[in-house]
Scaffold this active site. Structure first.
Site, PDB file in Angstrom:
ATOM      1  N   HIS A 130      19.081 -22.488   1.428  1.00  0.00           N
ATOM      2  CA  HIS A 130      18.374 -21.589   2.340  1.00  0.00           C
ATOM      3  C   HIS A 130      19.312 -20.916   3.344  1.00  0.00           C
ATOM      4  O   HIS A 130      18.957 -19.912   3.952  1.00  0.00           O
ATOM      5  CB  HIS A 130      17.235 -22.325   3.072  1.00  0.00           C
ATOM      6  CG  HIS A 130      17.661 -23.257   4.163  1.00  0.00           C
ATOM      7  ND1 HIS A 130      17.709 -24.628   4.004  1.00  0.00           N
ATOM      8  CD2 HIS A 130      18.047 -23.025   5.442  1.00  0.00           C
ATOM      9  CE1 HIS A 130      18.105 -25.179   5.145  1.00  0.00           C
ATOM     10  NE2 HIS A 130      18.309 -24.227   6.032  1.00  0.00           N
ATOM     11  N   ASP A 160      17.593 -27.358  -2.590  1.00  0.00           N
ATOM     12  CA  ASP A 160      18.164 -26.677  -1.436  1.00  0.00           C
ATOM     13  C   ASP A 160      19.675 -26.894  -1.326  1.00  0.00           C
ATOM     14  O   ASP A 160      20.193 -27.219  -0.261  1.00  0.00           O
ATOM     15  CB  ASP A 160      17.470 -27.132  -0.148  1.00  0.00           C
ATOM     16  CG  ASP A 160      17.716 -26.180   1.008  1.00  0.00           C
ATOM     17  OD1 ASP A 160      17.932 -24.981   0.757  1.00  0.00           O
ATOM     18  OD2 ASP A 160      17.711 -26.645   2.166  1.00  0.00           O
ATOM     19  N   SER A 239      22.241 -26.762   9.415  1.00  0.00           N
ATOM     20  CA  SER A 239      21.925 -26.843   7.993  1.00  0.00           C
ATOM     21  C   SER A 239      23.161 -26.663   7.137  1.00  0.00           C
ATOM     22  O   SER A 239      23.949 -25.738   7.344  1.00  0.00           O
ATOM     23  CB  SER A 239      20.902 -25.774   7.600  1.00  0.00           C
ATOM     24  OG  SER A 239      19.609 -26.236   7.797  1.00  0.00           O
TER      25      SER A 239
END
Length: 407
Positions: A130, A160, A239
């Site tokens: 993402h 992901d 992230s």
């Protein structure tokens, strides 16, 4: 619960927190004191790195200051400092540019940011999918002095994960050490390094592993199982950064938070490193992860109540309703529903085979079947299915194939 996407404009969007953009403690049983840092293997023991002793608390320490070094750091602080010094050069900042439509439907560039870490001397970088989803341009920064454009080598939206590549001299690249996540324990230290909010580069936070085996919804809406939960502070921009054990080995990739505000609330999630290691050969070799597939399109999860109503021979398993025509199940002659029955005011499809086990492991629902295949098998593996057909138990062997894009 809030989703924190890679791009600032989406930071306020909603629920479980896919961020944009924690470690094995030195442990000892009650009654022991660790004098110098080491790697905890079994509660109460430590090995390697330095000469280590464990002294019962009942025995007075000959010198209480032995735990403190010349800089005033105790053994735990020295261990964290050592991890940061060794691993932070491997952590990178990732900036992306994506073309979006504004309120007036004009296409405008929008920047996002996240974290990642160096996998090898060839320039491969691991991050979250993402973070780079839809990116027209990707830039990877190694601290303040060095940056380079990156290309996407492979990705898997379901888990992901994405692998990038930069063209830099090997001397500029400091790879991480990938650890293991299979035997992690709740309470072990967790160390996260990343770039919170895209501007505080190579920030370290510490905490513990808060829980194991969590299930999250991935970017494609499907479940990711076996996720690590940690209270190490993770925020937007973290992230794709590494979650480390107390020896500095990667045990996960920081991916999501649960938060009512969109910032750290002490509940963060990381994809376990064993999942990443399983996927890397495919991501590097073919550009995608080939998910193993049997071909169940629809099935009922059998419960005692459903078994009683339909007079089924088992109280648990999957009553197959529809299977894909070109799937391994169809090729092996496994049957979906053969008829329709009306029970009360509902139409129920019955008469199909009942799948109760894969290689002897009980199957109770579709999500569990998918997780079982994902965790334990690869494309090309053969599995033995236990099927009940018209009250008779059968064993059928099939070879797993890659799940099609519309599977």
């Amino acid at each position: 619960m809030r989703i924190l996407r890679s791009f600032p404009a989406f930071a306020a969007l909603a629920c479980c927190a896919w961020l944009l953009c924690g470690c094995a403690a030195v442990s000892a049983v009650p009654g022991t004191t660790i004098h110098v840092p080491g790697t905890s293997k079994v509660p109460g023991t430590v090995t390697n790195l330095h000469s280590i002793t464990a002294t019962p608390l009942a025995t007075p320490l000959p010198n209480p200051l032995a735990l403190i070094d010349a800089a005033g750091l105790d053994f735990a602080e020295r261990r964290i400092v050592s991890v940061y010094e060794r691993v932070s050069p491997s952590v990178v900042s990732i900036t992306t540019q994506v073309m979006r439509q504004d309120f007036f439907f004009n296409v405008v560039p929008e920047e996002g940011s996240g974290s990642g870490f160096v996998l090898d001397k060839e320039g491969h970088i691991l991050t979250n999918y993402h973070v780079i989803e839809g990116a027209e341009r990707i830039e990877v920064a190694f601290g303040d002095q060095l940056s380079a454009p990156a290309d996407v080598v492979g990705y898997d939206a379901r888990n992901d994960v994405a692998v990038l590549k930069v063209n830099l001299p090997s001397a500029a690249l400091e790879p991480v050490v990938l650890g293991e996540s299979e035997n992690l324990q709740v309470g072990q230290w967790a160390i996260a390094i990343g770039n919170p909010f895209g501007q505080f580069g190579r920030t370290l936070t510490t905490g513990v592993i808060s829980a194991l085996g969590r299930t999250l919804q991935g970017p494609d809406g499907r479940s990711i199982s076996g996720v690590i939960q940690t209270d190490a502070a993770i925020n937007k921009g973290n992230s794709g950064g590494p979650l480390l054990d107390s020896s500095g080995r990667v045990i996960g990739i920081n991916s999501a938070i649960f938060s009512p505000t969109g910032t750290n609330a002490g509940v963060g999630f990381a994809l376990p490193v064993d999942t990443i290691k399983r996927m890397l050969p495919d991501l590097l070799g073919v550009g995608r992860y080939r998910h193993p597939w049997l071909g169940v399109r629809y099935a009922y999860n059998i419960t005692p109540g459903l078994a009683e109503v339909l007079k089924l021979p088992t109280n648990a398993g999957l009553l197959l309703v529809e299977i894909y025509n070109t799937s391994p199940l169809a090729g092996a002659g496994v049957l979906g529903a053969q008829r329709q029955d009306v029970i009360g005011n509902q139409r129920v499809y019955t008469g199909g085979d009942i799948l109760i086990a894969v290689d002897g492991q009980a199957v109770t629902n579709l999500d569990q079947l998918e997780s079982l295949l994902e965790k334990n098998y690869r494309v090309g593996d053969s599995v033995n299915l236990t099927i009940i057909r018209e009250g008779q138990t059968k064993q059928i062997t099939v070879e797993l194939v890659e799940e099609p894009a519309n599977g």
